[in-house]
Design a protein around this motif. Structure first.
Motif, PDB file in Angstrom:
ATOM      1  N   VAL A 131      -5.530  36.632 -15.886  1.00 28.41           N
ATOM      2  CA  VAL A 131      -4.855  37.149 -17.086  1.00 28.41           C
ATOM      3  C   VAL A 131      -5.538  36.627 -18.348  1.00 28.41           C
ATOM      4  N   LEU A 132      -5.932  35.338 -18.320  1.00 27.22           N
ATOM      5  CA  LEU A 132      -6.480  34.706 -19.522  1.00 27.22           C
ATOM      6  C   LEU A 132      -7.982  34.951 -19.695  1.00 27.22           C
ATOM      7  N   GLY A 133      -8.584  35.549 -18.673  1.00 26.24           N
ATOM      8  CA  GLY A 133     -10.020  35.837 -18.766  1.00 26.24           C
ATOM      9  C   GLY A 133     -10.915  34.644 -18.475  1.00 26.24           C
ATOM     10  N   TYR A 134     -10.397  33.634 -17.803  1.00 24.37           N
ATOM     11  CA  TYR A 134     -11.206  32.473 -17.418  1.00 24.37           C
ATOM     12  C   TYR A 134     -11.830  32.755 -16.049  1.00 24.37           C
ATOM     13  N   ASN A 135     -12.813  33.648 -16.067  1.00 21.68           N
ATOM     14  CA  ASN A 135     -13.313  34.159 -14.777  1.00 21.68           C
ATOM     15  C   ASN A 135     -13.984  33.099 -13.918  1.00 21.68           C
ATOM     16  N   GLN A 136     -14.789  32.254 -14.574  1.00 18.21           N
ATOM     17  CA  GLN A 136     -15.527  31.255 -13.793  1.00 18.21           C
ATOM     18  C   GLN A 136     -14.589  30.217 -13.192  1.00 18.21           C
ATOM     19  N   ILE A 137     -13.637  29.779 -13.991  1.00 11.27           N
ATOM     20  CA  ILE A 137     -12.665  28.796 -13.491  1.00 11.27           C
ATOM     21  C   ILE A 137     -11.853  29.429 -12.360  1.00 11.27           C
ATOM     22  N   GLY A 138     -11.511  30.695 -12.538  1.00 12.46           N
ATOM     23  CA  GLY A 138     -10.765  31.412 -11.505  1.00 12.46           C
ATOM     24  C   GLY A 138     -11.535  31.475 -10.201  1.00 12.46           C
ATOM     25  N   SER A 139     -12.849  31.725 -10.291  1.00 15.42           N
ATOM     26  CA  SER A 139     -13.596  31.841  -9.025  1.00 15.42           C
ATOM     27  C   SER A 139     -13.784  30.470  -8.384  1.00 15.42           C
ATOM     28  N   THR A 140     -13.887  29.411  -9.196  1.00 12.78           N
ATOM     29  CA  THR A 140     -13.954  28.046  -8.635  1.00 12.78           C
ATOM     30  C   THR A 140     -12.657  27.727  -7.893  1.00 12.78           C
ATOM     31  N   LEU A 141     -11.525  28.035  -8.521  1.00 19.82           N
ATOM     32  CA  LEU A 141     -10.231  27.769  -7.884  1.00 19.82           C
ATOM     33  C   LEU A 141     -10.042  28.656  -6.649  1.00 19.82           C
ATOM     34  N   GLY A 142     -10.645  29.846  -6.702  1.00 21.45           N
ATOM     35  CA  GLY A 142     -10.575  30.762  -5.562  1.00 21.45           C
ATOM     36  C   GLY A 142     -11.243  30.191  -4.323  1.00 21.45           C
ATOM     37  N   ARG A 143     -12.302  29.384  -4.535  1.00 23.44           N
ATOM     38  CA  ARG A 143     -12.966  28.739  -3.386  1.00 23.44           C
ATOM     39  C   ARG A 143     -12.011  27.755  -2.721  1.00 23.44           C
ATOM     40  N   SER A 144     -11.296  26.991  -3.546  1.00 18.42           N
ATOM     41  CA  SER A 144     -10.314  26.050  -2.971  1.00 18.42           C
ATOM     42  C   SER A 144      -9.186  26.810  -2.279  1.00 18.42           C
ATOM     43  N   LEU A 145      -8.754  27.906  -2.893  1.00 20.84           N
ATOM     44  CA  LEU A 145      -7.699  28.725  -2.284  1.00 20.84           C
ATOM     45  C   LEU A 145      -8.126  29.190  -0.889  1.00 20.84           C
ATOM     46  N   ASP A 146      -9.386  29.665  -0.778  1.00 19.72           N
ATOM     47  CA  ASP A 146      -9.881  30.125   0.529  1.00 19.72           C
ATOM     48  C   ASP A 146      -9.898  28.988   1.547  1.00 19.72           C
ATOM     49  N   GLU A 147     -10.273  27.787   1.082  1.00 20.00           N
ATOM     50  CA  GLU A 147     -10.298  26.635   2.005  1.00 20.00           C
ATOM     51  C   GLU A 147      -8.890  26.302   2.512  1.00 20.00           C
ATOM     52  N   GLU A 148      -7.908  26.395   1.627  1.00 22.17           N
ATOM     53  CA  GLU A 148      -6.523  26.098   2.049  1.00 22.17           C
ATOM     54  C   GLU A 148      -6.057  27.147   3.076  1.00 22.17           C
ATOM     55  N   LYS A 149      -6.397  28.411   2.819  1.00 28.84           N
ATOM     56  CA  LYS A 149      -6.007  29.470   3.760  1.00 28.84           C
ATOM     57  C   LYS A 149      -6.691  29.281   5.102  1.00 28.84           C
ATOM     58  N   ASN A 150      -7.979  28.914   5.037  1.00 31.30           N
ATOM     59  CA  ASN A 150      -8.735  28.695   6.267  1.00 31.30           C
ATOM     60  C   ASN A 150      -8.156  27.517   7.053  1.00 31.30           C
ATOM     61  N   THR A 151      -7.770  26.465   6.352  1.00 27.30           N
ATOM     62  CA  THR A 151      -7.160  25.309   7.023  1.00 27.30           C
ATOM     63  C   THR A 151      -5.855  25.715   7.700  1.00 27.30           C
ATOM     64  N   ASP A 152      -5.076  26.528   7.011  1.00 31.34           N
ATOM     65  CA  ASP A 152      -3.818  27.006   7.596  1.00 31.34           C
ATOM     66  C   ASP A 152      -4.099  27.790   8.885  1.00 31.34           C
ATOM     67  N   ASP A 153      -5.145  28.644   8.863  1.00 26.64           N
ATOM     68  CA  ASP A 153      -5.522  29.415  10.062  1.00 26.64           C
ATOM     69  C   ASP A 153      -5.946  28.479  11.205  1.00 26.64           C
ATOM     70  N   ILE A 154      -6.758  27.464  10.860  1.00 29.01           N
ATOM     71  CA  ILE A 154      -7.219  26.506  11.877  1.00 29.01           C
ATOM     72  C   ILE A 154      -6.016  25.799  12.501  1.00 29.01           C
ATOM     73  N   LEU A 155      -5.066  25.390  11.651  1.00 27.40           N
ATOM     74  CA  LEU A 155      -3.866  24.705  12.162  1.00 27.40           C
ATOM     75  C   LEU A 155      -3.053  25.638  13.061  1.00 27.40           C
ATOM     76  N   ASN A 156      -3.019  26.907  12.705  1.00 25.52           N
ATOM     77  CA  ASN A 156      -2.336  27.891  13.566  1.00 25.52           C
ATOM     78  C   ASN A 156      -2.972  27.928  14.946  1.00 25.52           C
ATOM     79  N   ASP A 157      -4.308  27.952  14.968  1.00 24.10           N
ATOM     80  CA  ASP A 157      -5.027  28.001  16.248  1.00 24.10           C
ATOM     81  C   ASP A 157      -4.741  26.749  17.076  1.00 24.10           C
TER      82      ASP A 157
END
Ligand code: FE
Ligand code: FE
Ligand code: FE
Length: 217
Positions: free
Chosen positions: A163-189
């Protein structure tokens, strides 16, 4: 009414929270006080508060994850906690870089009480359960609650950056978001196997208790 699109500041320019800003629609960003006496907070303030909160959460996890790894009975679970500890350290460093870009003082953060509570619940498991598969099942559940908190936190921060147009910061945080989702998937397995083992153990324990009560009669 102002639409979300009209509100977007998509210049990608990083603005510090301490600078006095006037939004494109002309409203003052943060110096106003409402009739209730509360400081009028902006979306930038919300982003800053959210970053401080998740930073506190990550630093608490850096302290807690080694204990979780040590407590895990399953080797897969130990590895998952250890690998995620390394990711968590990198996630904290990412936020530190974002802090310095936005002019946020690292020392200015306040404790994420939700994470403190979730970690405490995890530690209670170690006191209440004997080492083994059932305790591992409980540890996985506790860890997944943590990951889901982080997924919610990073997901909403990415939205705010969008919303604020902080694209680079958003994509950096998106990498962490993906890692958290991936960890959740690993824990599911891992939970698939651990829960099967825990079920067998529970059944054996029940049989053992039943035959003991039979012989006592
Ligand atoms: Fe994290
Ligand atoms: Fe929090
Ligand atoms: Fe995590």
């Amino acid at each position: 009414m102002t639409t979300r699109t009209q509100n977007k500041n998509r210049g990608g320019r990083v603005q510090t929270s301490s600078s006095s800003r006037v939004r494109s629609n002309g409203s003052k960003s943060q110096t106003q006080k409402s009739s209730s006496g509360k400081k009028q907070k902006t979306l930038e303030n919300l982003l800053e508060d959210g970053l401080k909160d998740i930073y506190s959460a990550e630093t608490q996890l850096i302290e807690a994850l080694p204990e979780m790894a040590k407590a895990a009975y399953s080797e897969d679970l130990q590895d998952a906690f250890t690998n995620h500890l390394n990711e968590t350290k990198r996630q904290a460093e990412r936020i530190e870089k974002i802090f310095s870009r936005l002019g946020i003082e690292k020392s200015d953060t306040k404790k994420c009480e939700a994470m403190e509570g979730l970690i405490e619940e995890g530690q209670n498991i170690l006191e209440e359960y004997e080492e083994g598969s059932v305790r591992d099942s409980a540890l996985i559940i506790a860890a997944q609650k943590v990951e889901h908190y982080e997924i919610a936190a990073y997901g909403s921060l990415c939205e705010l950056c969008d919303v604020l147009g902080y694209n680079q910061i958003g994509s950096t945080l998106g990498r962490s978001l993906d890692e958290e989702k991936n960890t959740d998937d690993i824990l599911n397995d891992i939970a698939q196997d651990v829960n099967d083992d825990a079920y067998e153990m529970s059944e054996q324990d029940k049989e053992g208790q039943e035959s003991q009560s039979d012989s006592n009669q």
